[in-house]
Structures are given as C-alpha cells and as structure tokens.
Design a protein around this motif. Structure first.
Motif, PDB file in Angstrom:
ATOM      1  N   SER A 226       7.648  32.779 -37.347  1.00 28.15           N
ATOM      2  CA  SER A 226       8.790  33.095 -36.482  1.00 28.15           C
ATOM      3  C   SER A 226      10.129  32.938 -37.199  1.00 28.15           C
ATOM      4  CB  SER A 226       8.764  32.279 -35.207  1.00 28.15           C
ATOM      5  OG  SER A 226       8.523  30.933 -35.483  1.00 28.15           O
ATOM      6  N   LEU A 227      10.217  32.059 -38.174  1.00 29.86           N
ATOM      7  CA  LEU A 227      11.416  32.098 -39.022  1.00 29.86           C
ATOM      8  C   LEU A 227      11.459  33.468 -39.674  1.00 29.86           C
ATOM      9  CD1 LEU A 227      11.379  28.592 -40.791  1.00 29.86           C
ATOM     10  CD2 LEU A 227      12.948  29.384 -39.025  1.00 29.86           C
TER      11      LEU A 227
ATOM     12  N   GLU B  83      13.464  35.130 -31.483  1.00 28.10           N
ATOM     13  CA  GLU B  83      12.562  34.579 -30.470  1.00 28.10           C
ATOM     14  C   GLU B  83      12.868  35.132 -29.078  1.00 28.10           C
ATOM     15  OE1 GLU B  83      12.004  30.331 -30.827  1.00 28.10           O
ATOM     16  OE2 GLU B  83      10.875  30.235 -28.952  1.00 28.10           O
TER      17      GLU B  83
ATOM     18  N   MET C 125      27.438  33.513 -22.948  1.00 23.58           N
ATOM     19  CA  MET C 125      27.321  34.797 -22.263  1.00 23.58           C
ATOM     20  C   MET C 125      26.847  34.566 -20.837  1.00 23.58           C
ATOM     21  SD  MET C 125      24.915  38.035 -23.096  1.00 23.58           S
ATOM     22  CE  MET C 125      24.311  39.026 -21.725  1.00 23.58           C
TER      23      MET C 125
ATOM     24  N   ASN D 249      18.563  28.063 -23.760  1.00 26.09           N
ATOM     25  CA  ASN D 249      18.557  28.562 -22.379  1.00 26.09           C
ATOM     26  C   ASN D 249      18.078  29.997 -22.330  1.00 26.09           C
ATOM     27  OD1 ASN D 249      21.094  30.510 -22.122  1.00 26.09           O
ATOM     28  ND2 ASN D 249      21.561  28.870 -23.571  1.00 26.09           N
TER      29      ASN D 249
ATOM     30  N   TYR E   7       7.199  27.116 -28.314  1.00 27.61           N
ATOM     31  CA  TYR E   7       7.650  28.452 -28.733  1.00 27.61           C
ATOM     32  C   TYR E   7       7.303  29.470 -27.655  1.00 27.61           C
ATOM     33  CZ  TYR E   7       8.320  32.656 -31.485  1.00 27.61           C
ATOM     34  OH  TYR E   7       8.770  33.865 -31.937  1.00 27.61           O
TER      35      TYR E   7
ATOM     36  N   TYR F 293      26.880  29.213 -28.229  1.00 26.03           N
ATOM     37  CA  TYR F 293      27.361  28.173 -27.309  1.00 26.03           C
ATOM     38  C   TYR F 293      27.725  26.881 -28.046  1.00 26.03           C
ATOM     39  CZ  TYR F 293      22.672  26.024 -27.295  1.00 26.03           C
ATOM     40  OH  TYR F 293      21.499  25.424 -27.675  1.00 26.03           O
ATOM     41  N   GLN F 294      27.166  26.668 -29.237  1.00 25.24           N
ATOM     42  CA  GLN F 294      27.495  25.451 -29.988  1.00 25.24           C
ATOM     43  C   GLN F 294      28.917  25.534 -30.549  1.00 25.24           C
ATOM     44  OE1 GLN F 294      24.713  27.312 -30.705  1.00 25.24           O
ATOM     45  NE2 GLN F 294      22.912  26.001 -30.658  1.00 25.24           N
TER      46      GLN F 294
ATOM     47  N   ARG G  87       1.678  32.765 -31.562  1.00 24.12           N
ATOM     48  CA  ARG G  87       2.389  32.946 -32.818  1.00 24.12           C
ATOM     49  C   ARG G  87       1.743  32.119 -33.910  1.00 24.12           C
ATOM     50  NH1 ARG G  87       6.426  29.511 -35.506  1.00 24.12           N
ATOM     51  NH2 ARG G  87       5.779  28.046 -33.924  1.00 24.12           N
TER      52      ARG G  87
ATOM     53  N   GLY H  39       8.402  23.421 -41.099  1.00 20.23           N
ATOM     54  CA  GLY H  39       7.290  23.725 -41.998  1.00 20.23           C
ATOM     55  C   GLY H  39       7.518  24.775 -43.055  1.00 20.23           C
ATOM     56  N   GLY H  40       7.985  25.963 -42.665  1.00 20.03           N
ATOM     57  CA  GLY H  40       8.145  26.986 -43.684  1.00 20.03           C
ATOM     58  C   GLY H  40       8.178  28.382 -43.108  1.00 20.03           C
TER      59      GLY H  40
ATOM     60  N   LEU I  33      18.916  32.613 -36.923  1.00 26.81           N
ATOM     61  CA  LEU I  33      18.522  33.474 -38.034  1.00 26.81           C
ATOM     62  C   LEU I  33      18.626  34.939 -37.650  1.00 26.81           C
ATOM     63  CD1 LEU I  33      15.542  31.584 -39.637  1.00 26.81           C
ATOM     64  CD2 LEU I  33      17.740  32.161 -40.652  1.00 26.81           C
ATOM     65  N   ALA I  34      18.266  35.274 -36.427  1.00 29.19           N
ATOM     66  CA  ALA I  34      18.320  36.678 -36.015  1.00 29.19           C
ATOM     67  C   ALA I  34      19.768  37.130 -35.824  1.00 29.19           C
ATOM     68  CB  ALA I  34      17.509  36.885 -34.742  1.00 29.19           C
TER      69      ALA I  34
ATOM     70  N   ALA J  87       4.821  29.462 -38.988  1.00 25.53           N
ATOM     71  CA  ALA J  87       5.663  29.982 -40.076  1.00 25.53           C
ATOM     72  C   ALA J  87       5.928  31.482 -40.006  1.00 25.53           C
ATOM     73  CB  ALA J  87       5.119  29.597 -41.457  1.00 25.53           C
TER      74      ALA J  87
ATOM     75  N   SER K 214      17.463  27.450 -34.948  1.00 22.09           N
ATOM     76  CA  SER K 214      16.668  27.768 -36.143  1.00 22.09           C
ATOM     77  C   SER K 214      16.735  26.614 -37.128  1.00 22.09           C
ATOM     78  CB  SER K 214      17.221  29.020 -36.839  1.00 22.09           C
ATOM     79  OG  SER K 214      16.993  30.176 -36.084  1.00 22.09           O
TER      80      SER K 214
ATOM     81  N   THR L 205      23.759  33.089 -32.996  1.00 25.33           N
ATOM     82  CA  THR L 205      24.019  33.018 -34.435  1.00 25.33           C
ATOM     83  C   THR L 205      22.905  32.268 -35.150  1.00 25.33           C
ATOM     84  OG1 THR L 205      25.260  30.976 -34.149  1.00 25.33           O
ATOM     85  CG2 THR L 205      26.526  33.028 -34.091  1.00 25.33           C
TER      86      THR L 205
HETATM   87  C1  LIG Z   1      11.122  22.002 -33.847  1.00 27.34           C
HETATM   88  C2  LIG Z   1      10.796  23.402 -34.244  1.00 27.34           C
HETATM   89  C3  LIG Z   1      10.148  23.651 -35.447  1.00 27.34           C
HETATM   90  C4  LIG Z   1       9.852  24.952 -35.831  1.00 27.34           C
HETATM   91  N1  LIG Z   1       9.231  25.154 -37.032  1.00 27.34           N
HETATM   92  C5  LIG Z   1       9.000  26.428 -37.439  1.00 27.34           C
HETATM   93  C6  LIG Z   1       8.447  26.677 -38.726  1.00 27.34           C
HETATM   94  O1  LIG Z   1       8.164  25.766 -39.505  1.00 27.34           O
HETATM   95  N2  LIG Z   1       8.244  27.964 -39.093  1.00 27.34           N
HETATM   96  C7  LIG Z   1       8.564  29.014 -38.286  1.00 27.34           C
HETATM   97  O2  LIG Z   1       8.386  30.152 -38.675  1.00 27.34           O
HETATM   98  N3  LIG Z   1       9.098  28.795 -37.059  1.00 27.34           N
HETATM   99  C8  LIG Z   1       9.331  27.535 -36.623  1.00 27.34           C
HETATM  100  N4  LIG Z   1       9.886  27.330 -35.386  1.00 27.34           N
HETATM  101  C9  LIG Z   1      10.311  28.490 -34.579  1.00 27.34           C
HETATM  102  C10 LIG Z   1      11.606  29.107 -35.134  1.00 27.34           C
HETATM  103  O3  LIG Z   1      12.428  28.081 -35.617  1.00 27.34           O
HETATM  104  C11 LIG Z   1      12.388  29.882 -34.073  1.00 27.34           C
HETATM  105  O4  LIG Z   1      11.543  30.753 -33.404  1.00 27.34           O
HETATM  106  C12 LIG Z   1      13.510  30.725 -34.694  1.00 27.34           C
HETATM  107  O5  LIG Z   1      14.276  29.951 -35.568  1.00 27.34           O
HETATM  108  C13 LIG Z   1      14.400  31.327 -33.610  1.00 27.34           C
HETATM  109  O6  LIG Z   1      15.533  31.948 -34.193  1.00 27.34           O
HETATM  110  P1  LIG Z   1      16.513  32.818 -33.297  1.00 27.34           P
HETATM  111  O7  LIG Z   1      17.553  33.350 -34.213  1.00 27.34           O
HETATM  112  O8  LIG Z   1      15.750  33.782 -32.507  1.00 27.34           O
HETATM  113  O9  LIG Z   1      17.142  31.787 -32.236  1.00 27.34           O
HETATM  114  P2  LIG Z   1      17.994  30.439 -32.397  1.00 27.34           P
HETATM  115  O10 LIG Z   1      18.066  29.982 -33.791  1.00 27.34           O
HETATM  116  O11 LIG Z   1      17.488  29.508 -31.361  1.00 27.34           O
HETATM  117  O12 LIG Z   1      19.467  30.872 -32.019  1.00 27.34           O
HETATM  118  C14 LIG Z   1      19.864  31.142 -30.706  1.00 27.34           C
HETATM  119  C15 LIG Z   1      21.349  31.425 -30.697  1.00 27.34           C
HETATM  120  O13 LIG Z   1      21.714  31.952 -29.436  1.00 27.34           O
HETATM  121  C16 LIG Z   1      22.852  31.300 -28.945  1.00 27.34           C
HETATM  122  N5  LIG Z   1      22.790  31.362 -27.489  1.00 27.34           N
HETATM  123  C17 LIG Z   1      21.751  31.063 -26.672  1.00 27.34           C
HETATM  124  N6  LIG Z   1      22.076  31.291 -25.391  1.00 27.34           N
HETATM  125  C18 LIG Z   1      23.340  31.744 -25.396  1.00 27.34           C
HETATM  126  C19 LIG Z   1      24.231  32.174 -24.374  1.00 27.34           C
HETATM  127  N7  LIG Z   1      23.874  32.211 -23.085  1.00 27.34           N
HETATM  128  N8  LIG Z   1      25.475  32.554 -24.730  1.00 27.34           N
HETATM  129  C20 LIG Z   1      25.863  32.557 -26.035  1.00 27.34           C
HETATM  130  N9  LIG Z   1      25.049  32.187 -27.035  1.00 27.34           N
HETATM  131  C21 LIG Z   1      23.811  31.793 -26.716  1.00 27.34           C
HETATM  132  C22 LIG Z   1      22.806  29.920 -29.521  1.00 27.34           C
HETATM  133  O14 LIG Z   1      24.098  29.387 -29.545  1.00 27.34           O
HETATM  134  C23 LIG Z   1      22.244  30.215 -30.913  1.00 27.34           C
HETATM  135  O15 LIG Z   1      23.307  30.577 -31.764  1.00 27.34           O
HETATM  136  C24 LIG Z   1      10.175  26.028 -34.980  1.00 27.34           C
HETATM  137  C25 LIG Z   1      10.813  25.785 -33.775  1.00 27.34           C
HETATM  138  C26 LIG Z   1      11.116  24.491 -33.397  1.00 27.34           C
HETATM  139  C27 LIG Z   1      11.777  24.271 -32.080  1.00 27.34           C
END
Ligand SMILES: Cc1cc2nc3c(=O)[nH]c(=O)nc-3n(C[C@H](O)[C@H](O)[C@H](O)COP(=O)(O)OP(=O)(O)OC[C@H]3O[C@@H](n4cnc5c(N)ncnc54)[C@H](O)[C@@H]3O)c2cc1C
Lengths: 672, 248
Positions: A468-469, A453, A219, A271, A430, A92-93, A463, A106-107, A71-72, A466, A101, A69
C-alpha cells in the motif's frame, strides 16, 4: 507460463449479480471500469498512448485541488505542479509532512526482480491478485508492478535512504505471504522516509509558487457543476472560516477510514469525511466492508486508550503465541507451567503456526479472547512470547533484531519484553474499500479523482503487506499525472464556476449549515463518546467475524446511535477559531453514516473473501468464496436528501463491476 | 493516581494567556500524557466549557504533530520520548504538573497548547529538496551507496520535525533541525549534487525566523529521535563551503 501471448481464457461471473440479502438494498447496474481490452500486461502502456496531453503553455490555465498530502496526495500535487499546472494542496495537520503515511514501518514492495530468486512481474501480480482473494483488478496489479520500478528509483533519488547491501546495491527483505524477497525498506521507518521525501518535493513546488499550500484545512464539501467536480469547500482549522476553492479537477487522497472503528493503528485525526461527502454527492463507494485487521497490535490497557500501536509482524518470526488453558487464569505468565498453556496457532495451523497469515492469526486471537482466555488486566490480549527464542539464540540476538520495537513496548507498557511475554491483540489497520474509481482513478463523478488508500483499487478483499505504500506512491507520482492531464485536455477553454455561482454557493451553504447544526444540538454526550460507542458496535458486528445476525444487530444499533447523535451531541465553543470538539463532531457524524453502509455491504456480500469473513461461509476456518455469484466489486450509491445537517434515512443501491482474470486463474487459499 | 495540572490557556494569538489549574484523579499510570488531556477535555465539555486545544495525530511518536512543555521540558519528563508516548507512571502521585505550549519566539501560539511551527516547513522549502522531476531518476542500483553511509544518513533523516529542539534552545535556534536535513541529503549521491546551494538557502531561511546557535546542546538532549549533535557541526561545515563557492 509467459504472459506475453494474448490470453484466450477469461473467468467472469457466470450469473448476473444476485439480489441482496440486506433489507432495502436495490440492485443497480453493471459498471464499466474502462480497463483497456486485451492483455492486462500491456494495458497500461496502451492506455498511456491513448491519453491526451496539454500543451505546456496552456497548463497554467488549469487549477487542480488536491486534498491530502500523504504519499498519494503529495506525489500527485508535486508531479502536476512540476508539469506546470496550478495546484492547491490541503491537509488537516499543521504540516503536510505529517500525513499518516509517515507511520508505516515494514517496507514497500517492488517488482524489480533483480535477483535470481526467480521473482518477476508475473509473480508480483500473482501474489497481489491472490492476496486480494480475486476481488481486485488484474490489469491494475500489472500496473502496480510495472510502475513500482520507477517508484523506487524516484524515492531513492529524492532522498529516501533505502537500506543497502555492503556492496552498495539496494537491500530487500521478505514480507508476509510471499516467497521471494521484494520489499525495500529503511529500518523500521520506511513510511517516514518515503513520506518525508514526497513532502520535500511538494515543498519545492510551494517555494516555486506552483503549489499553494493549505495546511490545517479540512475539506467539508465538494463543489459540483453540471454533474462534475469543480472544487472543494474547506474550513480553516485556525480561524474557523469556511471558504471555497474552485478547480478544473479535484483529487482526493485522504487516506483510510479505519478510525471508524474508533481504535485502530491509524492516526487519531484520520477520517472519512472528504470521501463520505463526495459519496453523498454521487461518488460510488467500493467494497466498504473490506477492512484488514492486524494481529499484533498493543492491546487496550486503559479505558482511555486512544489508539492501538502496531507492533511489526516480524516479531512472529521468533515469538510464540499462547494463552492459559484455563479461562480467567490470573497467574503471572511465568507461573503458568508449559502443560497449562495453549499455543493456539501452532495447535490449529501446524503447517504455518505462528506465521499464519494476518487474518487467520487475528481471528484465532480473538477467538481465545472471546472465550475467556484473554490475558492482561483487561483480559483482552494474548501472549507473544520470546522466551524460547531468547533461550535458543541468546538475548543479544533477539535484542538486536527487534530493539526499536521492544523499546517502544517498554515505554508504552512499562514491562520488559525480554523478561515477560508481550501482550498483543488484533485491531483495525487498513481499508481496502474506498471510493470506487475506474482504471483511470476517476470516480463516478467526472473530474473527481481518488488516489491512495482512499480509493478501492488494487488490493481487492485483502491487501498484501508492503503493497500500500506502493499503491499510494504509484497513484500519486505515476498514474494521476497522466490521467488528470488527459481529463484536463478535454476541458481546454472551459471556465471554472464563479465564486458566486449556484454551484459554489449551494456547497458553501451546506457546509455552513452542517457546522451550525452541530453547534446547536447542545445535548449531553461528547462526540468522542459517540465515536467509542460506534467503534464497539462495529467491532462486534462487522469486525473479524461477521454473520447475518451480527450485522443486522449492528445496523439497528448504528441507526439508533445516529439519531441519538443528532439529538444529544454536545459541542462546546464556537464555529470561529480553533475548535477541536467541532472537528471531531463532524468526523463522527460522517462515520455514523459510513458505518451503516459498511455493515450493509458486509451483509449484502453473502460469501467470505479475504478479510471479509462471514462465519456462514467457511471451511476449517478459511474463507470460502462464491465466484459464481460474487466475482465482482460492489460500488455503492447512497440516496438521501442532500442535507448534511440532519439525520436522513439512507437508501443504498449496489452496482457491480464484474472482474475478469486472464493470466491468473482463481484458486483457493490453504494454510493448513 | 492524582495530579494537579497547571495548563496554559490562550484564546488566540493576540490573547496574553494564563494558567488554569485542574485537579485530576483516578488516573491510571498506563495512560499517556495526551490521554490524560483527552479525559480532562471530556470532563470540560460535559461541564459546558471549551476543551483545551492541543495537537496530536499518530500517537506513536513518528508524525511529530504533538509536543507540549511539561514542567519546562519539551515533550515531558522521560528524555527522547514524544508527548504522546509519555506515560503517567513518570509522575509522582499528587505531583503538580505544569503543561504549556512548545515555547519559542518562532512558534506563535494559536490557541492553548497549539503553536504554529510553519517556520520549519519554510526552511525545508528553501532547499531541503531535490531538483529532480518525477520519472527522471536514474536506476538506483546503478548508483551504489555504502551500507554504513545510508545508515548514517538515516540517523539524520529520522528527524520528525516536532520542534522540541527549537523550544529547548535558549536562543530558539533551529540548527539541529536544519543541520539534520543538510546532513541527510549530503550523504546520498543524487541529493548531494545540490549541497552547496542547499546549505546556503536553508541557512538563510533559518536565520530569517530562528535564533543563533550558542552550542548549548540542549536541543539534542530532548530530541525524540536522538538526532546526533554532529548535525550542527555538519551545518557549519557545509555553510562554510557554500560561502567559499560562488553563487549558482
Ligand atoms: C501503522 C501503520 C503501518 C503501516 N505499514 C505499512 C507498510 O509497512 N507497508 C505498506 O505498504 N503499507 C503500510 N501501511 C499502510 C500505508 O501506510 C497507507 O495505506 C498509505 O501510507 C496511505 O497513504 P495515503 O497517501 O493514501 O494517505 P495518508 O498518508 O493517510 O494521507 C492522508 C492525507 O489526507 C489528509 N486528509 C484526510 N482527511 C482530510 C480532510 N477531510 N480534509 C483535508 N485533508 C484531509 C491528511 O491530512 C493527509 O495529508 C501502514 C499503515 C499503518 C497505519
């Protein structure tokens, strides 16, 4: 150059994929990523025109399981539910709002190009493709830029309070490696505001009854029927019960796997389990060794440190990085005279100095630490010194610019960065690698889509800050809804597997057996001890610098550690009820397999590119690519008995997806 | 450094629970409160015992997952800092420290220090949202917003949903949390369109599960994000307006 004319040149591998330098690796086939032919700039528009749609009256008949849950995941789940599909969302939270996310600072980039700084879609694509060191897809970079406009508008409308100019227009800032200003932000908490906005829209659908939410649910396995993904097996982290959710399609949006290195800027719960189990069932893993390390993290201060907090890179605008010239110098920084300091970035990279790119700065920092120049109680950091900037600009200006960061440092470290230089060190940040998906974000398992991600799209070998958001948001809100609906349109009238079908039962039994196996070992070492050890092996063998020797050593160490794990891991408590030690053990078991493939991929890829730095392939500290042989994305298959309760020997096959560049010609980076 | 820890243990929601005492020494003052629990848990597992269950994730104060009461204070001794960022240097060598879950009638304990805060999600679901499907948003530069206006909205939007405010409140009220969301969304032009029904629905959901506000202000004193206490006044104002408006 304008890019409206159809391209006539295409750069591709001149030779077929080379044999592998990694022992035992089989070379597989060439993959078709189903990218529309022709001009990459119009590819997405044309593909959307081809996609089928499902009649609104029929949408309720389809169930989509969305794991994650962030951003993706929140975006995809909310958007599909808005369209009328039945969605089950898992995280999992304890609340979907907390996905990692939320931690981005940064942005978010967008190719809105409203100003006259000469930004454009084309420039965005050039920066993204170059940033990825020509190991990502050009057509996808176009899609990313094109959909970025709607992402900003959508996020703004659903509540993200983007920074504004005094005249009311959106404000932007500049971000690493880019000469224009296209990064949208909300102070130092952009990820938080985007994530909360997406979460709220998800909750709106929960209220409407179109999304069934499963927080605190992990999962464990994928339900497969006739070679396609038809649901997930999950464990309720409160009751400990394992149950099945059948679906017509599954979306994994489970984030990055940087935690495989133990210490990283990720959350401690991040994970690879969902992705790795899907991989073991046949979903290819793309470029797993492409991992980005961030140069400015808080260093490790105690042996018990559980993560490394990111200190925004912006500090490098005003801070100078240095170490004492004399190895092992124990003097306080203020007692070390100017002549006995080594401003190593300014010395090595005079043109860019303290603003050298992330990978270069990270490697230079590690080099100083490894050669005995590290500072701090554990000699594992370098200084980032604001003293000159404070002298030049005044303490007030510096405090205003970075107050939230400096305050965080003060709390975490207990030192005042206005008086004493900040200590920083590089760490894992990342993962560009992830489950391989085609242009439609579908993995090599039909019906299994991967967003954010967790997939290996967009970013190639490195990457851009900014981006990957942005990619997670684009995937969730503006790609998956179209692509998944197209897939579902082809399934109209087909049934989901019954709960007592072999497809469901076999996955269920695998998950159950795995859980029991972990509880039964009853050895002497905790899952966390194995995780830390694994992190050390990976950091040394497959970290910032990789070599034939370091990788072969690491592979041997990881295999040995994995077999020790299955003989000696100690998990107390039971399978029912809350058991965080058991959760950790399952994640570490998967990391122990993933880590081997990470090293195999790095050993196999006999070139340097982006963040993948093979010391054998460099020129003056810069990565040297080998486009003749390696201009492709690796998509790995692992073959081993489908038994997650033992330690089988893993066999790897490398498939190759050739990369083509039409509007942008490959070039080499140079920062000196 | 050495500490005596009295930690709340509770098998599951039905178990009445009790404190268990642990002596921990050779602590480093730079460790966080949660890293101390990590270390204690490693020791417990080695002894064949069950680890103490507690929640945490980002460990950099933004996800809102963590939160324990330390000597009766949500998150710990240092004000406006989440449990994950509390460092042991805030304690005296030899001190006895009592660690328990974020106490509140609205937060049932699931195990040890783990509580169920899903009531907060239900308040958001009731109205902390915007009725705008993906892809239908207008151009965000076409609808201007003042610089200070968004900065003010962000002061409220910064809430991390950790629940410390509820736990600090003698009545277990969630008005700071709810008010922060109502204030945030009312200050932005597009979300503000729904502000009347929003306040009404969110308040109803809040009153279903949480206590009334008696204006003690304890909530704002512990808030890790310094969400302004004016959120409460804001909520009352919006709510009055919603009472004056006919239902939509
Ligand atoms: C400290 C930090 C700063 C960053 N700053 C930037 C920035 O400024 N700009 C930018 O563009 N990017 C930035 N990034 C990268 C960016 O934040 C992430 O790549 C992006 O938010 C990932 O989003 P996501 O939806 O793919 O995954 P996540 O937001 O990590 O969500 C993963 C989800 O999967 C769920 N999940 C995982 N494993 C399981 C499982 N086995 N069973 C059930 N649920 C599970 C979790 O509960 C969670 O809901 C940063 C990253 C970090 C760590």
């Amino acid at each position: 150059m304008t890019n409206s004319t159809l391209p006539n040149t295409a750069t591709a591998m001149t030779t077929p994929p080379p044999p592998s330098a990694a022992p035992g690796v089989m070379v597989g086939s060439q993959l078709n990523a189903r990218i529309p032919d022709g001009d990459p700039e119009t590819a997405w528009l044309r593909r959307r025109q081809e996609y089928r749609v499902v009649n609104p009256a029929n949408r309720k008949k389809f169930t989509v399981a969305v794991v994650g849950t962030g951003l993706a995941g929140a975006g995809a789940a909310a958007a599909l539910a808005e369209l009328g599909f039945e969605v089950h969302a898992f995280c999992y939270q304890d609340s979907p709002r907390r996905a990692h996310s939320i931690a981005a600072q940064g942005g978010i980039n967008a190719a809105r190009a409203r100003k006259v700084d000469n930004d454009s879609l084309y420039r965005f694509v050039v920066d993204t493709v170059k940033g990825g060191d020509f190991r990502g897809r050009e057509a996808e970079a176009y899609r990313l830029g094109q959909e970025s406009v709607r992402v900003i508008d959508h996020m703004n409308a659903i509540g993200a309070p983007f920074a504004r100019e005094y005249g009311g227009a959106l404000a932007t800032r500049s971000f690493g490696g880019v000469q224009v200003s296209r990064t949208y932000y909300t102070r130092g908490q952009t990820g938080q505001q985007l994530q909360l906005s997406a979460y709220q829209q998800l909750m709106r659908q929960v209220q409407a009854g179109t999304v069934k939410l499963h927080p605190r649910t992990e999962m464990l396995d994928l339900i497969m029927e006739d070679g396609a993904a038809r649901g997930v097996i999950v464990r309720d982290l409160v009751t400990g019960e394992i149950h099945a959710q059948v679906a017509d399609a599954v979306i994994l949006a489970t984030g990055g796997y940087g935690t495989v290195y133990y210490l990283s800027t990720l959350a401690v719960g991040c994970n690879a389990s969902a992705a790795w189990r899907a991989h073991r069932l046949g979903a290819y893993l793309g470029n797993p060794s492409m991992v980005q390390f961030h140069p400015t993290c808080l260093p490790v201060m105690t042996p018990w440190q559980s993560k490394t907090i990111l200190m925004s890179e912006s500090l490098r605008n005003d801070g100078r990085m240095w170490v004492p010239l004399k190895p092992g110098d124990e003097r306080a920084p203020g007692d070390i005279p100017e002549a006995e300091r080594d401003y190593y970035l300014e010395r090595k990279y005079p043109a860019y100095g303290n603003l050298s790119p992330r990978d270069i700065s990270s490697r230079a920092g590690k080099e100083q630490i490894d050669s005995g120049h590290g500072v701090g109680p554990m000699h594992n950091a370098t200084y980032l010194d604001l003293a000159d900037a404070i002298k030049r600009l005044g303490a007030n200006t510096i405090w205003e610019r970075y107050s939230n960061l400096l305050e965080m440092y003060r709390i975490a470290v207990g030192e005042d960065p206005m008086q004493v230089p900040i200590r920083i060190a590089p760490n894992t940040h990342y993962t560009m690698g992830g489950l391989w998906v085609d242009y439609n974000l579908m993995s090599s398992i039909p019906g299994l889509f991967v967003g954010g991600e967790a997939n290996s799209s967009y970013h190639g070998a490195n990457r851009l800050g900014a981006n990957s958001l942005l990619s997670a948001s684009v995937d969730g809100w503006f790609v998956l809804p179209y692509a998944v609906m197209d897939y579902l349109a082809g399934r109209l009238g087909q049934a989901r597997p019954a709960l007592d079908s072999t497809a469901v039962l076999s996955a269920f039994e695998r998950a159950q057996a795995r859980t029991e196996a972990l509880l039964q070992v009853r050895g002497t070492r905790t899952p966390a001890e194995f995780h830390k050890q694994l992190g050390n092996y990976l950091w040394e063998g497959c970290g910032l610098n990789r070599s034939d020797k370091s990788l072969k050593t690491a592979i041997g160490q990881i295999r040995a550690l994995r077999s020790e794990f299955w003989q000696d891991v100690l998990v107390t408590g039971k399978g029912l009820g809350v058991n965080q030690t058991l959760e950790k053990a399952g994640r570490v078991a998967d990391f122990l397999e993933l880590a081997e493939l990470l090293c195999v991929d790095a050993l196999d890829r006999d070139e340097s590119c982006g963040a993948h730095f093979r010391i054998e392939h460099q020129a003056a500290g810069e990565a040297v690519r080998d486009d003749d042989h390696w201009m492709f994305a690796s998509a790995w298959a692992t073959t081993a008995p489908l038994d997650f309760a033992t330690n089988p020997t893993l066999r790897f096959t490398r498939h190759a997806e050739p990369l083509h560049y039409t509007n942008i010609q490959p070039a080499r980076r140079n920062y000196q | 450094m050495k500490l005596t820890l009295q930690i709340w243990r509770q098998r599951d929601t039905k178990d009445p629970g009790h404190y268990e005492t642990f002596e921990v020494d050779q602590l480093d003052v730079g460790m966080s409160l949660l890293e101390m629990l990590d270390r204690l848990n490693e020791q417990l597992v080695h002894e064949g015992k069950e680890a103490i269950a507690f929640d945490s994730d980002c460990r950099e104060s933004i996800c809102g997952t963590c939160g324990v009461n330390v000597n009766g204070r949500p998150h710990g001794p240092r004000p406006h800092v989440t449990s994950c960022m509390q460092r042991l240097r805030s304690f005296r060598d030899g001190e006895t420290v009592r660690i328990e879950p974020l106490r509140s009638g609205a937060f049932p304990v699931r195990k040890d220090l783990v509580v169920d805060r899903s009531g907060l999600d239900r308040i958001i679901a009731a109205g902390g949202t915007v009725a705008l499907p993906a892809g239908t948003a207008p151009d965000s530069d076409a609808v201007g917003v003042g610089h200070d206006q968004v900065e003010r909205a962000l002061d409220f939007a910064a809430c991390i949903g950790c629940g410390a405010c509820v736990s600090a409140c003698p009545n277990g009220a969630a008005v700071l949390f709810t008010g922060a969301k109502v204030a945030h969304l009312s200050m932005l032009p597009i979300p503000a369109i729904e502000k009347v029904p929003r306040a009404e629905h969110m308040v109803a959901a809040m009153e279903d599960e949480f206590g009334p506000c008696s204006q003690y202000g304890e909530c704002a004193l512990v808030c890790p994000q310094n969400v302004p206490l004016t959120a409460i006044a804001f909520l009352q104002k919006e709510r009055l307006k919603s009472l004056l408006h006919p239902r939509v």
